[in-house]
Design a protein around this motif. Structure first.
Motif, PDB file in Angstrom:
ATOM      1  N   GLY A   1      38.656   3.496  47.877  1.00 34.87           N
ATOM      2  CA  GLY A   1      39.093   4.947  47.559  1.00 34.87           C
ATOM      3  C   GLY A   1      37.858   5.993  47.217  1.00 34.87           C
ATOM      4  O   GLY A   1      36.669   5.248  47.068  1.00 34.87           O
ATOM      5  N   PRO A   2      37.979   7.147  47.510  1.00 34.51           N
ATOM      6  CA  PRO A   2      36.867   8.075  47.448  1.00 34.51           C
ATOM      7  C   PRO A   2      36.358   7.981  46.018  1.00 34.51           C
ATOM      8  O   PRO A   2      37.111   7.994  44.783  1.00 34.51           O
ATOM      9  N   ASN A   3      34.976   8.497  45.671  1.00 32.30           N
ATOM     10  CA  ASN A   3      34.715   8.600  44.177  1.00 32.30           C
ATOM     11  C   ASN A   3      35.527   9.561  43.485  1.00 32.30           C
ATOM     12  O   ASN A   3      36.012  10.636  44.044  1.00 32.30           O
ATOM     13  N   GLY A   4      35.995   9.324  42.157  1.00 33.52           N
ATOM     14  CA  GLY A   4      36.850  10.088  41.497  1.00 33.52           C
ATOM     15  C   GLY A   4      38.372   9.798  41.620  1.00 33.52           C
ATOM     16  O   GLY A   4      39.032  10.453  40.967  1.00 33.52           O
ATOM     17  N   VAL A   5      38.548   8.781  42.427  1.00 32.08           N
ATOM     18  CA  VAL A   5      39.970   8.492  42.759  1.00 32.08           C
ATOM     19  C   VAL A   5      40.749   8.025  41.915  1.00 32.08           C
ATOM     20  O   VAL A   5      41.957   8.171  41.266  1.00 32.08           O
ATOM     21  N   GLY A   6      40.071   7.304  40.750  1.00 30.35           N
ATOM     22  CA  GLY A   6      40.453   6.553  39.539  1.00 30.35           C
ATOM     23  C   GLY A   6      40.452   5.107  39.400  1.00 30.35           C
ATOM     24  O   GLY A   6      40.880   4.373  38.782  1.00 30.35           O
ATOM     25  N   LYS A   7      39.338   4.427  40.343  1.00 26.50           N
ATOM     26  CA  LYS A   7      39.244   3.092  40.428  1.00 26.50           C
ATOM     27  C   LYS A   7      38.449   2.660  39.044  1.00 26.50           C
ATOM     28  O   LYS A   7      39.244   1.420  38.569  1.00 26.50           O
ATOM     29  N   THR A   8      37.728   3.182  38.596  1.00 32.54           N
ATOM     30  CA  THR A   8      37.059   2.686  37.052  1.00 32.54           C
ATOM     31  C   THR A   8      38.122   2.926  36.206  1.00 32.54           C
ATOM     32  O   THR A   8      38.393   1.815  35.307  1.00 32.54           O
ATOM     33  N   THR A   9      39.040   3.903  36.202  1.00 35.13           N
ATOM     34  CA  THR A   9      40.069   4.122  35.164  1.00 35.13           C
ATOM     35  C   THR A   9      41.073   3.171  35.136  1.00 35.13           C
ATOM     36  O   THR A   9      41.702   2.546  34.164  1.00 35.13           O
TER      37      THR A   9
ATOM     38  N   ILE B   1      37.994  -6.135  42.362  1.00 36.55           N
ATOM     39  CA  ILE B   1      36.466  -5.526  42.502  1.00 36.55           C
ATOM     40  C   ILE B   1      36.905  -4.401  43.137  1.00 36.55           C
ATOM     41  O   ILE B   1      37.139  -4.180  44.191  1.00 36.55           O
ATOM     42  N   ALA B   2      36.420  -3.311  42.529  1.00 32.83           N
ATOM     43  CA  ALA B   2      36.128  -1.788  43.034  1.00 32.83           C
ATOM     44  C   ALA B   2      34.659  -1.962  43.618  1.00 32.83           C
ATOM     45  O   ALA B   2      33.462  -2.084  42.815  1.00 32.83           O
ATOM     46  N   THR B   3      34.443  -1.823  44.743  1.00 35.09           N
ATOM     47  CA  THR B   3      33.198  -1.849  45.762  1.00 35.09           C
ATOM     48  C   THR B   3      33.181  -0.983  46.770  1.00 35.09           C
ATOM     49  O   THR B   3      34.360  -1.145  47.666  1.00 35.09           O
ATOM     50  N   HIS B   4      31.911  -0.197  47.127  1.00 36.94           N
ATOM     51  CA  HIS B   4      31.784   0.490  48.501  1.00 36.94           C
ATOM     52  C   HIS B   4      31.117  -0.611  49.414  1.00 36.94           C
ATOM     53  O   HIS B   4      30.703  -0.044  50.532  1.00 36.94           O
ATOM     54  N   ILE B   5      30.751  -1.628  48.807  1.00 37.61           N
ATOM     55  CA  ILE B   5      29.627  -2.680  49.742  1.00 37.61           C
ATOM     56  C   ILE B   5      30.401  -3.750  50.141  1.00 37.61           C
ATOM     57  O   ILE B   5      31.509  -4.163  49.718  1.00 37.61           O
ATOM     58  N   ASP B   6      30.245  -4.240  51.507  1.00 40.89           N
ATOM     59  CA  ASP B   6      30.956  -5.271  52.110  1.00 40.89           C
ATOM     60  C   ASP B   6      30.350  -6.500  51.618  1.00 40.89           C
ATOM     61  O   ASP B   6      29.169  -6.698  51.907  1.00 40.89           O
ATOM     62  N   LEU B   7      31.201  -7.127  50.768  1.00 38.79           N
ATOM     63  CA  LEU B   7      30.766  -8.549  50.116  1.00 38.79           C
ATOM     64  C   LEU B   7      30.618  -9.807  50.822  1.00 38.79           C
ATOM     65  O   LEU B   7      30.518 -10.667  50.701  1.00 38.79           O
TER      66      LEU B   7
ATOM     67  N   VAL C   1      37.277  -8.703  36.458  1.00 38.92           N
ATOM     68  CA  VAL C   1      37.470  -7.349  36.774  1.00 38.92           C
ATOM     69  C   VAL C   1      36.014  -6.798  37.052  1.00 38.92           C
ATOM     70  O   VAL C   1      35.522  -6.542  36.007  1.00 38.92           O
ATOM     71  N   LEU C   2      35.611  -6.419  38.052  1.00 45.96           N
ATOM     72  CA  LEU C   2      34.362  -5.952  38.519  1.00 45.96           C
ATOM     73  C   LEU C   2      34.453  -4.643  38.983  1.00 45.96           C
ATOM     74  O   LEU C   2      34.923  -4.208  39.852  1.00 45.96           O
ATOM     75  N   ASP C   3      33.528  -3.654  38.311  1.00 48.63           N
ATOM     76  CA  ASP C   3      33.241  -2.109  38.687  1.00 48.63           C
ATOM     77  C   ASP C   3      31.958  -2.165  39.338  1.00 48.63           C
ATOM     78  O   ASP C   3      31.043  -2.148  38.512  1.00 48.63           O
ATOM     79  N   GLU C   4      31.999  -1.994  40.610  1.00 53.00           N
ATOM     80  CA  GLU C   4      30.902  -1.829  41.325  1.00 53.00           C
ATOM     81  C   GLU C   4      29.830  -2.883  40.859  1.00 53.00           C
ATOM     82  O   GLU C   4      28.674  -2.376  40.448  1.00 53.00           O
ATOM     83  N   PRO C   5      29.989  -4.117  41.064  1.00 54.64           N
ATOM     84  CA  PRO C   5      29.052  -5.000  40.497  1.00 54.64           C
ATOM     85  C   PRO C   5      27.780  -5.406  41.395  1.00 54.64           C
ATOM     86  O   PRO C   5      26.977  -5.682  40.415  1.00 54.64           O
ATOM     87  N   THR C   6      27.574  -4.741  42.492  1.00 50.63           N
ATOM     88  CA  THR C   6      26.473  -4.809  43.112  1.00 50.63           C
ATOM     89  C   THR C   6      25.344  -3.802  42.913  1.00 50.63           C
ATOM     90  O   THR C   6      24.309  -3.793  43.666  1.00 50.63           O
ATOM     91  N   VAL C   7      25.590  -2.756  42.096  1.00 48.53           N
ATOM     92  CA  VAL C   7      24.499  -1.808  41.745  1.00 48.53           C
ATOM     93  C   VAL C   7      23.335  -2.282  41.489  1.00 48.53           C
ATOM     94  O   VAL C   7      22.978  -3.376  40.609  1.00 48.53           O
ATOM     95  N   SER C   8      22.232  -1.895  42.209  1.00 51.22           N
ATOM     96  CA  SER C   8      20.925  -2.290  41.756  1.00 51.22           C
ATOM     97  C   SER C   8      20.482  -3.738  42.475  1.00 51.22           C
ATOM     98  O   SER C   8      19.279  -4.230  42.160  1.00 51.22           O
ATOM     99  N   LEU C   9      21.425  -4.345  42.914  1.00 48.58           N
ATOM    100  CA  LEU C   9      21.160  -5.594  43.588  1.00 48.58           C
ATOM    101  C   LEU C   9      20.541  -5.697  45.099  1.00 48.58           C
ATOM    102  O   LEU C   9      20.917  -4.721  45.542  1.00 48.58           O
ATOM    103  N   ASP C  10      19.572  -6.348  45.232  1.00 52.04           N
ATOM    104  CA  ASP C  10      19.063  -6.595  46.862  1.00 52.04           C
ATOM    105  C   ASP C  10      19.923  -7.516  47.524  1.00 52.04           C
ATOM    106  O   ASP C  10      20.860  -7.771  47.204  1.00 52.04           O
ATOM    107  N   ALA C  11      19.625  -7.426  48.972  1.00 50.39           N
ATOM    108  CA  ALA C  11      20.629  -8.069  49.667  1.00 50.39           C
ATOM    109  C   ALA C  11      20.807  -9.563  49.476  1.00 50.39           C
ATOM    110  O   ALA C  11      22.080  -9.748  49.685  1.00 50.39           O
ATOM    111  N   GLU C  12      19.885  -9.920  49.024  1.00 53.28           N
ATOM    112  CA  GLU C  12      19.845 -11.676  48.612  1.00 53.28           C
ATOM    113  C   GLU C  12      20.744 -11.987  47.522  1.00 53.28           C
ATOM    114  O   GLU C  12      21.377 -12.813  47.384  1.00 53.28           O
TER     115      GLU C  12
END
Length: 209
Positions: free
Chosen positions: A36-44, A172-178, A140-151
Motif C-alpha cells: 500500500g502507498p505511504n500513509g495508508v496505515g501499514k505501520t499503524t 511484513i510491511a515492505t516495498h522491497i522484494d524479499l 511483525v516487521l515494519d520495513e525491516p530492510t531499511v539501511s541494508l545492502d543487497a547482500e
C-alpha cells in the motif's frame, strides 16, 4: 495451524481511522506481505497487532506473548557492545543463547564492538537480531530492510525462511522484494478508511500514537 487471526480490524492514527475491515489469517510456516502507498496505515496496523495501541474495532486471536516486533528504530543501547545488546534483549524474552542470532545476521566479527560505533547497516542488522533472540513465533516487521545492502537483504530473507520452516510466521510491511515467492500479499489500499472517519478508543493517549 493458525498463529494469528484478524477479524474485521479497524485502527486509528491521531484520532482518524487509517484502515478498516482488515481480515486475514496467518498460519504456521506462512509469511504475509503488507502493501500500500505511504500513509495508508501499514505501520499503524502493525503497531496495533504488536499490542502497542488499541484497535478501534474488530478482534485479534493469537497466543499471549506470541509477537516480536521490529519497527524503524533499532532499539539499541549505544554504549553496550553488540553481544551485550543481544544478551540484554535475550534476557527480556527469558532466553540466553545469542550465538545463532549473531551468526544469522553476520555479526560475530562485531560482537565486541560498541553499538554506537556501527554503521547504519550494521545497526540495522543488530536491531533485527533482537527479533531472532526473542524466540517468539510471530514476527511483525515494519520495513525491516531499511539501511541494508543487497547482500544483507538476501541474508535476512533467508532468516525469515528459516523462521517459517521451523513453524513460525512473519507479517511484513515492505516495498522491497524479499524474494519470498511463497508469501501471500495483502494490499491495504482497499481497506483505506473513508475520509473524515474518526474514533478515539477509550483510554487512548494520542501522545503515544
Amino acid at each position: 495451524m493458525s498463529l494469528l487471526t484478524v477479524h474485521d480490524l479497524a485502527v486509528s492514527r491521531g484520532g482518524l481511522r487509517a484502515v478498516e475491515g482488515v481480515s486475514f489469517s496467518l498460519d504456521a510456516g506462512q509469511a504475509l506481505i503488507l502493501r500500500g502507498p505511504n500513509g495508508v496505515g501499514k505501520t499503524t496496523l502493525l503497531r496495533t497487532i504488536a499490542g502497542l495501541q488499541p484497535a478501534v474495532q474488530g478482534r485479534m486471536d493469537m497466543a499471549e506473548d506470541a509477537v516480536a516486533y521490529a519497527a524503524h528504530a533499532d532499539g539499541l543501547k549505544t554504549t553496550l557492545t553488540v553481544a551485550e545488546n543481544l544478551r540484554f534483549w535475550a534476557a527480556v524474552f527469558g532466553r540466553r543463547d545469542i550465538l545463532p542470532a549473531l551468526q544469522a545476521m553476520d555479526l560475530t566479527a562485531l560482537e565486541d564492538r560498541p553499538a554506537g560505533s556501527l554503521s547504519a547497516g550494521q545497526k540495522r542488522r543488530l536491531g533485527l537480531a533482537r527479533v531472532l533472540v526473542s524466540g517468539r513465533p510471530i514476527w511483525v516487521l515494519d520495513e525491516p530492510t531499511v539501511s541494508l545492502d543487497a547482500e544483507s537483504v538476501t541474508r535476512f530473507a533467508a532468516v525469515i525462511r528459516d523462521q517459517l520452516a521451523h513453524g513460525g510466521a512473519a507479517l511484513i510491511a515492505t516495498h522491497i522484494d524479499l524474494g519470498l515467492t511463497e508469501a501471500a500479499v495483502l494490499d491495504l489500499t482497499a481497506c483505506r478508511a473513508r475520509p473524515g472517519a474518526t474514533h478515539r478508543p477509550a483510554g487512548f493517549n494520542e501522545a503515544f500514537a
